[in-house]
Write a protein that holds these residues in place. Structure first.
Motif, PDB file in Angstrom:
ATOM      1  N   SER A   1      -2.410 -65.598  -8.036  1.00  0.00           N
ATOM      2  CA  SER A   1      -2.698 -64.189  -8.232  1.00  0.00           C
ATOM      3  C   SER A   1      -4.000 -63.786  -7.560  1.00  0.00           C
ATOM      4  O   SER A   1      -4.880 -64.614  -7.335  1.00  0.00           O
ATOM      5  N   HIS A   2      -4.108 -62.488  -7.273  1.00  0.00           N
ATOM      6  CA  HIS A   2      -5.356 -61.872  -6.833  1.00  0.00           C
ATOM      7  C   HIS A   2      -5.921 -60.992  -7.939  1.00  0.00           C
ATOM      8  O   HIS A   2      -6.940 -60.334  -7.741  1.00  0.00           O
ATOM      9  N   ASN A   3      -5.274 -60.957  -9.084  1.00  0.00           N
ATOM     10  CA  ASN A   3      -5.686 -60.100 -10.194  1.00  0.00           C
ATOM     11  C   ASN A   3      -6.676 -60.870 -11.073  1.00  0.00           C
ATOM     12  O   ASN A   3      -6.283 -61.702 -11.890  1.00  0.00           O
ATOM     13  N   ASN A   4      -7.966 -60.571 -10.889  1.00  0.00           N
ATOM     14  CA  ASN A   4      -8.994 -61.327 -11.603  1.00  0.00           C
ATOM     15  C   ASN A   4      -8.882 -61.197 -13.113  1.00  0.00           C
ATOM     16  O   ASN A   4      -9.175 -62.141 -13.839  1.00  0.00           O
TER      17      ASN A   4
ATOM     18  N   LYS B   1     -16.515 -57.553  -4.674  1.00  0.00           N
ATOM     19  CA  LYS B   1     -15.870 -56.803  -5.765  1.00  0.00           C
ATOM     20  C   LYS B   1     -16.563 -57.058  -7.065  1.00  0.00           C
ATOM     21  O   LYS B   1     -17.032 -58.062  -7.391  1.00  0.00           O
TER      22      LYS B   1
ATOM     23  N   TYR C   1     -16.166 -65.951  -6.086  1.00  0.00           N
ATOM     24  CA  TYR C   1     -15.142 -65.208  -5.352  1.00  0.00           C
ATOM     25  C   TYR C   1     -15.515 -63.720  -5.280  1.00  0.00           C
ATOM     26  O   TYR C   1     -15.381 -63.099  -4.220  1.00  0.00           O
ATOM     27  N   GLU C   2     -15.973 -63.164  -6.395  1.00  0.00           N
ATOM     28  CA  GLU C   2     -16.333 -61.752  -6.413  1.00  0.00           C
ATOM     29  C   GLU C   2     -17.560 -61.471  -5.540  1.00  0.00           C
ATOM     30  O   GLU C   2     -17.635 -60.426  -4.900  1.00  0.00           O
TER      31      GLU C   2
ATOM     32  N   TRP D   1      -9.680 -71.856  -5.780  1.00  0.00           N
ATOM     33  CA  TRP D   1      -9.812 -70.732  -4.845  1.00  0.00           C
ATOM     34  C   TRP D   1      -9.454 -71.237  -3.458  1.00  0.00           C
ATOM     35  O   TRP D   1     -10.131 -72.094  -2.897  1.00  0.00           O
TER      36      TRP D   1
ATOM     37  N   THR E   1     -16.091 -61.484  -1.939  1.00  0.00           N
ATOM     38  CA  THR E   1     -15.263 -60.321  -1.597  1.00  0.00           C
ATOM     39  C   THR E   1     -16.003 -58.996  -1.798  1.00  0.00           C
ATOM     40  O   THR E   1     -15.498 -57.956  -1.383  1.00  0.00           O
TER      41      THR E   1
ATOM     42  N   GLU F   1       2.137 -63.888  -8.906  1.00  0.00           N
ATOM     43  CA  GLU F   1       1.860 -62.465  -9.115  1.00  0.00           C
ATOM     44  C   GLU F   1       2.808 -61.802 -10.118  1.00  0.00           C
ATOM     45  O   GLU F   1       2.951 -60.591 -10.128  1.00  0.00           O
TER      46      GLU F   1
ATOM     47  N   GLU G   1      -8.833 -70.175   0.470  1.00  0.00           N
ATOM     48  CA  GLU G   1      -9.166 -69.169   1.464  1.00  0.00           C
ATOM     49  C   GLU G   1      -8.612 -69.634   2.805  1.00  0.00           C
ATOM     50  O   GLU G   1      -9.027 -70.674   3.323  1.00  0.00           O
TER      51      GLU G   1
END
Length: 100
Positions: free
Chosen positions: A60-63, A100, A94-95, A75, A98, A29, A77
């Motif tokens: 990271s979680h920042n796509n 998103k 993933y999107e 990925w 989630t 991150e 989980e």
């Protein structure tokens, strides 16, 4: 003794780690830390490290950072590998997962 905020400490650790070439570099991150100028410099340095033949793991979680930096994504989980593949394929799934 001088104390550092967690953001300053993360920036310092990233700067030290990125100052030399590595066979493997893991970044957790780090791109989400600091101002936009630091994030941009960090992303540029990661691209340089990748070109110099080292392996870079970005956790990271920042796509956006993942898209800008990675050509392959794992990925995870809840500790289990859910998908491994090209960045766009994995992030698309993933999107969806989630919402998103």
């Amino acid at each position: 003794m001088r104390t550092y905020s967690s953001g300053m400490a993360a920036r310092l650790r990233f700067s030290i780690a990125a100052a030399k070439d590595h066979d493997v570099l893991m970044i957790d991150e780090a791109l989400a830390t600091g101002d936009r100028a630091f994030q941009r410099r960090s992303e540029e340095r990661i691209r340089e490290l990748r070109k110099e033949a080292g392996t870079v793991f970005l956790v990271s979680h920042n796509n956006k950072s993942i898209r800008d930096t990675c050509d392959r994504v794992l990925w995870l989980e809840r500790g289990e590998l859910r998908m491994d593949g090209p960045t766009e394929e994995v992030l698309k799934e993933y999107e969806k997962f989630t919402g998103k």
